[in-house]
Design a protein around this motif. Structure first.
Motif, mmCIF file in Angstrom:
data_model
loop_
_atom_site.group_PDB
_atom_site.id
_atom_site.type_symbol
_atom_site.label_atom_id
_atom_site.label_comp_id
_atom_site.label_asym_id
_atom_site.label_seq_id
_atom_site.Cartn_x
_atom_site.Cartn_y
_atom_site.Cartn_z
ATOM 1 N N UNK A 84 1.493 9.135 10.978
ATOM 2 C CA UNK A 84 1.746 8.939 12.405
ATOM 3 C C UNK A 84 0.967 7.719 12.907
ATOM 4 N N UNK A 85 1.678 6.795 13.537
ATOM 5 C CA UNK A 85 1.041 5.616 14.118
ATOM 6 C C UNK A 85 0.764 5.862 15.595
ATOM 7 N N UNK A 86 -0.505 5.708 15.987
ATOM 8 C CA UNK A 86 -0.882 5.824 17.397
ATOM 9 C C UNK A 86 -0.888 4.433 18.024
ATOM 10 N N UNK A 87 -0.427 4.347 19.256
ATOM 11 C CA UNK A 87 -0.377 3.056 19.942
ATOM 12 C C UNK A 87 -1.801 2.541 20.178
ATOM 13 N N UNK A 88 -2.151 1.375 19.619
ATOM 14 C CA UNK A 88 -3.505 0.853 19.829
ATOM 15 C C UNK A 88 -3.717 0.447 21.295
ATOM 16 N N UNK A 89 -4.882 0.789 21.830
ATOM 17 C CA UNK A 89 -5.211 0.371 23.198
ATOM 18 C C UNK A 89 -6.699 0.080 23.301
ATOM 19 N N UNK A 90 -7.049 -0.784 24.237
ATOM 20 C CA UNK A 90 -8.435 -1.233 24.364
ATOM 21 C C UNK A 90 -9.033 -0.912 25.728
ATOM 22 N N UNK A 91 -8.209 -0.634 26.739
ATOM 23 C CA UNK A 91 -8.706 -0.246 28.058
ATOM 24 C C UNK A 91 -8.683 1.278 28.137
ATOM 25 N N UNK A 92 -9.865 1.875 28.289
ATOM 26 C CA UNK A 92 -9.955 3.332 28.357
ATOM 27 C C UNK A 92 -9.622 3.824 29.760
ATOM 28 N N UNK A 101 -13.862 -1.789 34.690
ATOM 29 C CA UNK A 101 -12.989 -1.374 33.594
ATOM 30 C C UNK A 101 -13.845 -1.007 32.392
ATOM 31 N N UNK A 102 -13.611 0.177 31.849
ATOM 32 C CA UNK A 102 -14.331 0.653 30.669
ATOM 33 C C UNK A 102 -13.384 0.548 29.474
ATOM 34 N N UNK A 103 -13.844 -0.121 28.442
ATOM 35 C CA UNK A 103 -13.007 -0.334 27.259
ATOM 36 C C UNK A 103 -13.347 0.677 26.167
ATOM 37 N N UNK A 104 -12.600 0.623 25.097
ATOM 38 C CA UNK A 104 -12.839 1.489 23.929
ATOM 39 C C UNK A 104 -13.757 0.810 22.916
ATOM 40 N N UNK A 159 -6.293 5.846 30.346
ATOM 41 C CA UNK A 159 -5.273 5.785 29.304
ATOM 42 C C UNK A 159 -5.497 6.918 28.307
ATOM 43 N N UNK A 160 -4.426 7.541 27.883
ATOM 44 C CA UNK A 160 -4.503 8.636 26.926
ATOM 45 C C UNK A 160 -3.845 8.209 25.617
ATOM 46 N N UNK A 161 -4.286 8.791 24.490
ATOM 47 C CA UNK A 161 -3.641 8.474 23.215
ATOM 48 C C UNK A 161 -2.138 8.720 23.276
ATOM 49 N N UNK A 162 -1.406 7.794 22.676
ATOM 50 C CA UNK A 162 0.054 7.851 22.744
ATOM 51 C C UNK A 162 0.637 7.560 21.366
ATOM 52 N N UNK A 163 1.512 8.425 20.914
ATOM 53 C CA UNK A 163 2.132 8.237 19.603
ATOM 54 C C UNK A 163 3.123 7.085 19.656
ATOM 55 N N UNK A 164 2.978 6.154 18.715
ATOM 56 C CA UNK A 164 3.883 5.004 18.656
ATOM 57 C C UNK A 164 5.082 5.286 17.767
ATOM 58 N N UNK A 165 4.936 6.182 16.819
ATOM 59 C CA UNK A 165 6.047 6.494 15.926
ATOM 60 C C UNK A 165 5.541 7.054 14.608
ATOM 61 N N UNK A 198 -5.841 5.697 18.363
ATOM 62 C CA UNK A 198 -5.380 4.333 18.609
ATOM 63 C C UNK A 198 -6.394 3.485 19.354
ATOM 64 N N UNK A 199 -7.572 4.036 19.657
ATOM 65 C CA UNK A 199 -8.586 3.255 20.367
ATOM 66 C C UNK A 199 -9.074 2.101 19.493
ATOM 67 N N UNK A 200 -9.073 0.904 20.052
ATOM 68 C CA UNK A 200 -9.575 -0.274 19.346
ATOM 69 C C UNK A 200 -11.090 -0.291 19.499
ATOM 70 N N UNK A 201 -11.808 -0.143 18.391
ATOM 71 C CA UNK A 201 -13.265 -0.087 18.421
ATOM 72 C C UNK A 201 -13.906 -1.463 18.271
ATOM 73 N N UNK A 202 -13.230 -2.372 17.614
ATOM 74 C CA UNK A 202 -13.759 -3.725 17.457
ATOM 75 C C UNK A 202 -12.606 -4.675 17.190
#
Length: 466
Positions: free
Chosen positions: A344-352, A133-136, A365-371, A164-168
């Motif tokens: 625009x809020x992007x859905x945060x995610x940590x698994x790339x 698994x490769x993370x962000x 996983x692709x960037x996804x708009x949360x709202x 939305x990629x979680x970098x840290x």
């Protein structure tokens, strides 16, 4: 006969309705709950695979040898090369599963049923290999934050605002997941340090003055935010209460821009009195308070509790981030990300993505708009105010060094100990449009004196420059 037929039709209709509901629930379960159940630690099907599959490796975004965050040795032991550095975000897979170990559990145990692996299993009793698994996550951010947080309690989160990629994600006090089984009892009973608690996502803190971002948004939505001025004498005096500015500083005649930059408590107490608590509640809830955040990484619900029947003191305290309001660093980083991403809020995610042993990519996983949390115009107005905090306000000491940085400082009163230090903000490089803007939030427990969150924020900016 007619009565019997009518009864049969009624019974048939009831059974068809029940059958329809069951089918509907199965469709709902398959579409919406499949992922949640697949990563559940009590999923016996996945737990049974542990005896047949070598758990995959977890990498940071680099995918090189330096980027190995969790792996399995020849003896079947789970190894975490960076000890406590990624403990909360990567998690552990013994004594239950947490963090990415839980989130990506189904991928890490996804068997490689190749012809060769089946032969090895059949004749040599070798285990199948799970997917890697490769993370962000970015090691530069994580290590910089950890160094700046040494000896401090608190947390920090960094999110790439446009994806939305979680970098840290860092929390301290921490623990060594390599020793989770041996240290379990001590870790689980340590109520003073709470090392197992991921303060970034689960730690609920009074936000202090960073909440003025939300109070400001509520006022912007009233349509006359530039018209209001206030003469600050160092404190706001109500009928039976007094709320002071930090150190009792008298800011004089201030408008929104100056009050926001200087973090004038009196101005924002008066602002709430002008617009009313309902406007403040609507703004807070439009930004995610009192509701579950749209992210796969479990996060405590931020709390906003204020009604028209509350006292004037409670209303004034809430306007400046005190009272009964509580939030997480993760949530405030999400709000900062939406502000710099034009609302625009992007859905945060940590698994790339996951990948096979021959590095074939699976399930990216692709960037996804949360709202949309606010209009573009509202976002632009907040950006101008937040950049003023660094230009002539409470964060003027934070070096920008050719970056555009906006933010809001906060000192949150803590009933049991010293005040907490906050900073939420964003940064982008105007000279390099290939670099996506970042958003971040930092809290240092008891770090109010000296605004310690600013030094941690500076470590994040240094990582961004690199």
């Amino acid at each position: 006969m007619k009565q019997d037929k009518k009864m049969l039709y009624t019974i048939a209709a009831i059974f068809m309705t029940i059958f329809g509901l069951l089918v509907g629930y199965m469709i709902y379960f398959t579409i919406f709950k499949q992922k949640e159940m697949s990563i559940h630690p009590q999923n016996t099907r996945l737990n049974a695979l542990e005896s047949e599959v070598v758990r995959g490796t977890i990498y940071d975004a680099s995918t090189d040898e330096r980027g190995v965050l969790a792996t399995t040795d020849d003896e079947g032991n789970r190894i975490y090369p960076y000890d406590d550095l990624y403990a909360h975000v990567v998690g552990y897979s013994q004594n239950g599963k947490t963090g990415i170990e839980a989130l990506a559990n189904s991928e890490l145990l996804y068997p490689n049923y190749s012809f060769l692996s089946i032969l090895k299993r059949a004749f040599f009793n070798e285990k199948f290999e799970g997917r890697d698994v490769v993370t962000t996550l970015d090691h530069t951010y994580q290590s910089n934050i950890a160094e700046a947080m040494e000896g401090k309690r608190g947390a920090a989160v960094v999110i790439e605002a446009t994806t939305g990629q979680i970098k840290a994600m860092y929390s301290n006090p921490s623990f060594d997941p390599n020793n989770i089984e041996e240290d379990w009892e001590a870790l689980n009973t340590d109520e003073e340090d709470s090392p197992l608690l991921n303060r970034a996502t689960k730690g609920l803190y009074p936000p202090g003055s960073i909440f003025k971002v939300i109070t400001t948004l509520a006022d912007i939505r009233q349509g006359s935010y530039l018209d209001f001025t206030y003469d600050c004498t160092g404190s706001y005096r109500g009928d039976d209460f007094t709320i002071k500015c930090f150190n009792g500083t008298a800011h004089g005649e201030v408008n929104l821009s100056t009050a926001f930059a200087k973090s004038c408590n009196g101005y924002f107490v008066a602002l709430e009195e002008k617009m009313g608590s309902e406007a403040l509640k609507q703004a807070a809830e439009s930004l995610g308070f009192n509701q579950v955040l749209d992210t796969d990484f479990g996060c405590s619900v931020s709390r906003f509790n204020l009604t028209e029947s509350d006292s004037d003191f409670e209303k004034g305290a809430t306007a400046i981030g005190q009272g009964r309001t509580l939030t997480t660093p993760f949530h405030m980083a999400m709000i900062a990300a939406a502000i710099i991403n034009d609302g625009v809020s992007m859905k945060p995610y940590v698994v790339d993505y996951a990948m096979t042993s021959n590095r074939q990519i699976k399930d990216r996983n692709m960037p996804e708009e949360a709202g949309v949390l606010m209009t573009e115009e509202e976002a632009y107005q907040l950006q101008a105010l937040m950049e003023g905090v660094l230009d002539f306000g409470t964060a003027v000491s934070l070096p920008e060094k050719n970056l555009v940085v906006g933010g809001k400082t906060g000192t949150a009163q803590n009933e049991t100990d010293a005040d907490h230090s906050w900073f939420m903000g964003y940064a982008y490089d105007p000279n390099d449009t290939s670099k996506a803007p970042i958003a971040f939030a930092v809290v240092v427990e008891g770090g109010g004196i000296g605004a310690q969150a600013l030094s941690v924020s500076n470590s994040i900016l240094e990582a961004y420059r690199k």
